[in-house]
Design a protein around this motif. Structure first.
Motif, PDB file in Angstrom:
ATOM      1  N   UNK A  64     -17.368  -9.794   2.493  1.00 21.77           N
ATOM      2  CA  UNK A  64     -18.684  -9.568   1.879  1.00 21.77           C
ATOM      3  C   UNK A  64     -19.639 -10.743   2.033  1.00 21.77           C
ATOM      4  N   UNK A  65     -20.885 -10.470   1.797  1.00 24.92           N
ATOM      5  CA  UNK A  65     -21.898 -11.524   1.849  1.00 24.92           C
ATOM      6  C   UNK A  65     -21.979 -12.238   0.501  1.00 24.92           C
ATOM      7  N   UNK A  66     -22.547 -13.436   0.533  1.00 20.38           N
ATOM      8  CA  UNK A  66     -22.692 -14.239  -0.688  1.00 20.38           C
ATOM      9  C   UNK A  66     -24.077 -13.982  -1.271  1.00 20.38           C
ATOM     10  N   UNK A  67     -24.117 -13.712  -2.568  1.00 21.17           N
ATOM     11  CA  UNK A  67     -25.397 -13.424  -3.216  1.00 21.17           C
ATOM     12  C   UNK A  67     -25.376 -13.980  -4.626  1.00 21.17           C
ATOM     13  N   UNK A  68     -26.596 -14.237  -5.161  1.00 23.45           N
ATOM     14  CA  UNK A  68     -26.711 -14.705  -6.533  1.00 23.45           C
ATOM     15  C   UNK A  68     -26.475 -13.546  -7.488  1.00 23.45           C
ATOM     16  N   UNK A  69     -25.888 -13.847  -8.640  1.00 29.18           N
ATOM     17  CA  UNK A  69     -25.615 -12.795  -9.618  1.00 29.18           C
ATOM     18  C   UNK A  69     -26.885 -12.327 -10.317  1.00 29.18           C
ATOM     19  N   UNK A  70     -27.898 -13.218 -10.394  1.00 31.07           N
ATOM     20  CA  UNK A  70     -29.170 -12.814 -10.986  1.00 31.07           C
ATOM     21  C   UNK A  70     -30.265 -13.722 -10.431  1.00 31.07           C
ATOM     22  N   UNK A  71     -31.472 -13.550 -10.931  1.00 32.92           N
ATOM     23  CA  UNK A  71     -32.623 -14.279 -10.384  1.00 32.92           C
ATOM     24  C   UNK A  71     -32.579 -15.764 -10.680  1.00 32.92           C
ATOM     25  N   UNK A  72     -31.779 -16.172 -11.669  1.00 32.54           N
ATOM     26  CA  UNK A  72     -31.702 -17.603 -11.985  1.00 32.54           C
ATOM     27  C   UNK A  72     -30.913 -18.378 -10.948  1.00 32.54           C
ATOM     28  N   UNK A  73     -30.112 -17.667 -10.195  1.00 35.22           N
ATOM     29  CA  UNK A  73     -29.274 -18.271  -9.157  1.00 35.22           C
ATOM     30  C   UNK A  73     -28.387 -19.393  -9.692  1.00 35.22           C
ATOM     31  N   UNK A  74     -27.963 -19.201 -10.945  1.00 39.71           N
ATOM     32  CA  UNK A  74     -27.038 -20.169 -11.538  1.00 39.71           C
ATOM     33  C   UNK A  74     -25.610 -19.895 -11.086  1.00 39.71           C
ATOM     34  N   UNK A  75     -25.330 -18.655 -10.762  1.00 41.56           N
ATOM     35  CA  UNK A  75     -23.996 -18.282 -10.276  1.00 41.56           C
ATOM     36  C   UNK A  75     -24.136 -17.382  -9.066  1.00 41.56           C
TER      37      UNK A  75
ATOM     38  N   UNK B  72     -22.126 -31.898  -7.513  1.00 42.05           N
ATOM     39  CA  UNK B  72     -21.386 -31.286  -8.613  1.00 42.05           C
ATOM     40  C   UNK B  72     -21.542 -29.773  -8.550  1.00 42.05           C
ATOM     41  N   UNK B  73     -20.560 -29.077  -9.136  1.00 39.51           N
ATOM     42  CA  UNK B  73     -20.618 -27.617  -9.191  1.00 39.51           C
ATOM     43  C   UNK B  73     -19.803 -26.993  -8.081  1.00 39.51           C
ATOM     44  N   UNK B  74     -20.131 -25.737  -7.791  1.00 39.25           N
ATOM     45  CA  UNK B  74     -19.395 -25.000  -6.764  1.00 39.25           C
ATOM     46  C   UNK B  74     -18.008 -24.598  -7.193  1.00 39.25           C
ATOM     47  N   UNK B  75     -17.739 -24.637  -8.499  1.00 36.34           N
ATOM     48  CA  UNK B  75     -16.402 -24.287  -8.974  1.00 36.34           C
ATOM     49  C   UNK B  75     -16.311 -22.784  -9.244  1.00 36.34           C
ATOM     50  N   UNK B  76     -15.129 -22.250  -9.012  1.00 35.42           N
ATOM     51  CA  UNK B  76     -14.885 -20.810  -9.177  1.00 35.42           C
ATOM     52  C   UNK B  76     -14.669 -20.512 -10.660  1.00 35.42           C
ATOM     53  N   UNK B  77     -15.464 -19.597 -11.199  1.00 39.96           N
ATOM     54  CA  UNK B  77     -15.298 -19.190 -12.597  1.00 39.96           C
ATOM     55  C   UNK B  77     -14.350 -18.007 -12.731  1.00 39.96           C
TER      56      UNK B  77
ATOM     57  N   UNK C 191     -13.549  -9.855  -6.323  1.00 37.99           N
ATOM     58  CA  UNK C 191     -14.848 -10.518  -6.470  1.00 37.99           C
ATOM     59  C   UNK C 191     -14.618 -11.959  -6.882  1.00 37.99           C
ATOM     60  N   UNK C 192     -15.204 -12.880  -6.093  1.00 38.99           N
ATOM     61  CA  UNK C 192     -15.128 -14.317  -6.377  1.00 38.99           C
ATOM     62  C   UNK C 192     -16.480 -14.752  -6.935  1.00 38.99           C
ATOM     63  N   UNK C 193     -16.469 -15.305  -8.136  1.00 37.96           N
ATOM     64  CA  UNK C 193     -17.704 -15.765  -8.797  1.00 37.96           C
ATOM     65  C   UNK C 193     -17.622 -17.277  -8.963  1.00 37.96           C
ATOM     66  N   UNK C 194     -18.697 -17.974  -8.569  1.00 36.14           N
ATOM     67  CA  UNK C 194     -18.720 -19.443  -8.681  1.00 36.14           C
ATOM     68  C   UNK C 194     -20.114 -19.891  -9.090  1.00 36.14           C
ATOM     69  N   UNK C 195     -20.166 -21.096  -9.670  1.00 37.54           N
ATOM     70  CA  UNK C 195     -21.477 -21.606 -10.106  1.00 37.54           C
ATOM     71  C   UNK C 195     -22.138 -22.399  -8.976  1.00 37.54           C
TER      72      UNK C 195
END
Length: 776
Positions: A322-333, A270-275, A287-291
């Motif tokens: 660009x490279x793929x990176x987490x938006x913050x330390x929680x790595x939820x997105x 589950x997940x991996x959807x683009x927000x 910028x592509x943001x996904x969970x």
């Protein structure tokens, strides 16, 4: 002169020899070495394939291009100019069994110096016989005719004809490359469109997903083609190929679908959807943001994520920049930034999650980037003489910005010829360097001026202004065309009339009228230029007159044009105060009988360009009178089906009241003799000419027409003395007779003039109508 001949590879040696020669004696050209460089001979080969001859050659050093010469059965057929990057030629204009010979000539670059020249070199001849199978042979069966084979005795290798069984499709470890590997056999004279189909669209072979088109290698027959395709979704994949012949005579094959297939399993998490997927700056980066994606209760590592971009509808996915990176330390997105190649296009972004065997994905479409448009910047131009050279071939341009925060980033001019009829667009302008602007005396900060100078007469000039404004689209503002002066010089209008300068009252006796004076009127309309840019010179000549029973000729061939005067042109505000019209008048008196030509020559002072216009007048002072003018008008009577024209010529003879009188001739009976109409003893003849501006001769041809005659009677009271009986009586006197000639069958659009000739005994007089256009 000493001459050295070298091949192209010897350029350096030739240069050394040249410098040595110059050093030895720089004053004598004959002592310099004239060096001729010959390019290497092209090495050419030719191969005959079904429907196509393929000619190729090795590159030649220092060649600027190539020319291919083609012969058919030893007869020259054609030549083709090719660039220096073209190293092959496909010839499909061939006949079966005909002998084709080809030469390739290497063209040299421009001369490298005054005494060094480079000469072209032509290859040896290569020849092949054309192979053209019957037109009903299918594309996939052309192989049989290779090497001059036939349907019954095929010579080509059938193993390299695409079939369902020899199209191979496989997959690599998706974790590493996300690629499907596709291979298939191919022929040098065929092209291939490659696509794929899936079980999701029921393996639709008529509407496959196209990967790439026009795969070919004309230089190598019987080869295997390889292609990798990025996989971004689970499914069962098959390869689809459509085969086309290089020769359109044979068309294309039905679609061939591979027997083999590749199954890409769906990842069950589950997940991996683009927000969100959107631009983060002015149309440069998306910028592509996904969970996060959760598999078997745990978040997958970052290495499982892939982000791809493709133009909407193309199915050709490429990794984002660009490279793929987490938006913050929680790595939820997570996010990935992509530098967009063209923000005006619509893109599909796809986030792919793969463990190396299975795939999950989500997609999002990003619309073309669009900033708000700037308010309109206006650009207009007017002709001027900015450099004060008395010629309005310059243009003053005015640029008006909508607000002070709009900045001019470039100003560019484009000049087109006078006969250009196309549409100018912003892409037509050379933007190498921008023109200088000035704010002039404007205090608003929004108005700027640009000056362009010395344009070619009659050309069309355009101005492009580019502007920028924060958080707005860049603006491009294109002016309308301004047609430059020097204005195409136009001819003035000249008219000449005879009159009697001694008559000043309104009701003179016709018996006193002697029209031996001339008035010349010259009129000109100046659209843009100043009248002071021109001179107007009047010339006069006299023709010889020849006549016979059917025509009268005014011959100006041997005439000498004598200068009469330089006309002074004055603005005619009476005629039209809103336009720039000028007139010049010249008069002269007491001319002898004859036909006179008057010519006005209009000359530009700066260029010397001139144009002339001519008119003529007849002076005829014989005592025979023509009492009124002759009028010629376009008419619509008797209009035939063919493209001919009609002219109605009207001559009206009128008597003034004092010219009609009664007189008693006897004492017993009343006898009244009228000096009136019709005039006795006068014969009228009508002549016609096509008008001309060359005026070498004017030929008047007699028009054999019978006029209709309409008279006008005026009641008059006369007094009489009849044998002492004095009294009065009323009588209707003919005071006007109208002769109407109907001239038909004339040429539409041509200009005609008519002359009425009145003859009485040995005396003769003529009168000329105004010019008239024939019209239906």
């Amino acid at each position: 002169m000493k001459k050295t001949v070298l091949k192209a590879a010897g350029i350096l040696a030739a240069t050394v020899l040249l410098f040595a020669s110059c050093a030895a004696d720089d004053s004598s050209y004959s002592s310099q070495i004239d060096t001729v460089l010959y390019l290497e001979k092209p090495q050419v080969s030719a191969k005959a394939y079904p429907g196509m001859n393929f000619v190729s050659w090795e590159p030649v050093a220092n060649a600027n291009g190539y020319v291919l010469y083609k012969y058919e059965d030893n007869n020259f057929k054609s030549s083709s100019s090719l660039s220096y990057t073209d190293l092959s030629y496909k010839d499909t204009d061939i006949k079966d069994g005909a002998l084709y010979s080809y030469f390739v000539e290497a063209e040299s670059k421009t001369s490298t110096g005054r005494s060094i020249s480079t000469e072209n070199t032509r290859s040896d001849k290569v020849s092949v016989k054309g192979i053209v199978p019957p037109s009903d042979v299918t594309t996939l069966n052309l192989y049989a005719y290779e090497d001059y084979g036939s349907k019954e005795s095929p010579k080509g290798n059938k193993d390299f004809v695409v079939t369902s069984s020899n199209i191979k499709i496989s997959k690599d470890e998706l974790k590493e490359s996300e690629k499907l590997s596709i291979s298939f056999p191919g022929k040098a004279y065929l092209t291939y469109n490659l696509g794929y189909t899936t079980i999701d669209n029921q393996f639709d072979v008529q509407n496959p997903y196209i990967i790439t088109s026009n795969i070919r290698d004309n230089s190598t027959n019987d080869k295997i083609f390889y292609y990798d395709y990025t996989v971004t979704a689970p499914g069962i994949y098959k390869a689809v190929i459509r085969v086309n012949s290089e020769n359109s005579l044979f068309g294309s094959s039905p679609v061939v679908i591979s027997d083999e297939s590749v199954t890409i399993e769906k990842l069950n998490g589950t997940g991996g959807t683009i927000s969100s997927a959107s631009y983060t700056d002015l149309g440069k980066t998306v910028r592509v943001v996904f969970n996060k994606y959760v598999l078997n209760g745990s978040s997958v590592p970052e290495s499982y994520y892939k982000v791809y971009r493709c133009e909407a509808g193309s199915y050709l996915y490429e990794p984002v920049s660009g490279t793929i990176a987490a938006t913050d330390s929680s790595k939820a997105t997570y996010f990935a930034d992509d530098t967009v190649p063209d923000s005006t296009k619509e893109y599909e972004y796809r986030v792919v999650v793969t463990d190396g065997n299975s795939i999950a994905y989500d997609s999002e479409t990003v619309s073309p980037y669009s900033l708000a448009a700037q308010s309109t910047t206006t650009v207009s131009g007017v002709k001027s003489s900015e450099d004060n050279d008395a010629v309005s071939n310059d243009i003053t341009w005015t640029i008006t910005l909508p607000s002070n925060d709009v900045v001019i980033t470039g100003v560019y001019a484009l000049e087109k010829s006078a006969n250009y009829t196309g549409t100018v667009v912003a892409a037509d302008f050379d933007r190498t360097s921008s023109l200088e602007t000035t704010s002039g005396t404007d205090t608003t900060g929004k108005k700027f001026y640009v000056y362009t100078k010395n344009h070619t007469a009659g050309n069309k000039v355009y101005l492009l202004v580019t502007t920028s404004q924060e958080n707005k689209k860049d603006g491009e503002w294109l002016s309308s065309a301004v047609t430059t002066s020097i204005d195409p010089i136009s001819a003035p209008i000249i008219s000449v009339a005879s009159y009697d300068s001694t008559i000043t009252n309104a009701t003179p006796s016709y018996a006193e009228k002697v029209e031996d004076d001339v008035i010349v009127n010259v009129a000109d309309t100046i659209t843009y230029d100043d009248i002071s840019y021109y001179t107007y010179t009047l010339y006069k000549t006299k023709s010889t007159v020849e006549s016979d029973t059917t025509s009268i000729t005014w011959d100006f061939t041997t005439s000498n044009w004598e200068k009469v005067t330089d006309l002074t042109m004055s603005k005619n505000d009476v005629i039209d105060s809103n336009s720039v019209k000028y007139v010049g008048i010249y008069k002269e008196s007491n001319l002898s009988d004859g036909v006179y030509g008057y010519k006005v020559v209009k000359t530009r002072k700066d260029s010397g360009e001139s144009v002339s216009e001519i008119e003529y007048v007849q002076i005829d002072c014989d005592s025979v009178t023509i009492k009124s003018t002759i009028a010629a008008n376009s008419a619509s009577f008797e209009s035939p089906a063919s493209a001919t024209s009609n002219v109605e010529v009207v001559y009206t003879i009128s008597k003034a009241a004092e010219e009609v009188y009664g007189k008693v001739l006897g004492t017993d009976n009343l006898v009244i003799n009228w000096i009136g109409l019709p005039e006795t003893g006068v014969v009228y003849e009508l002549y016609r000419t096509e008008t001309t501006q060359n005026l070498t001769e004017v030929v008047w041809t007699k028009v054999e027409l019978t006029p209709s005659i309409t008279d006008t009677k005026t009641p008059m009271e006369i007094s009489y003395d009849n044998s002492g009986a004095v009294g009065t009586m009323n009588i209707d006197v003919v005071t006007s007779m109208k002769y109407t000639y109907k001239d038909t069958g004339l040429s539409t659009g041509k200009s005609y003039q008519y002359m009425l000739v009145a003859t009485k005994g040995t005396e003769q007089k003529s009168k000329i109508s105004a010019k008239v256009l024939g019209a239906n």
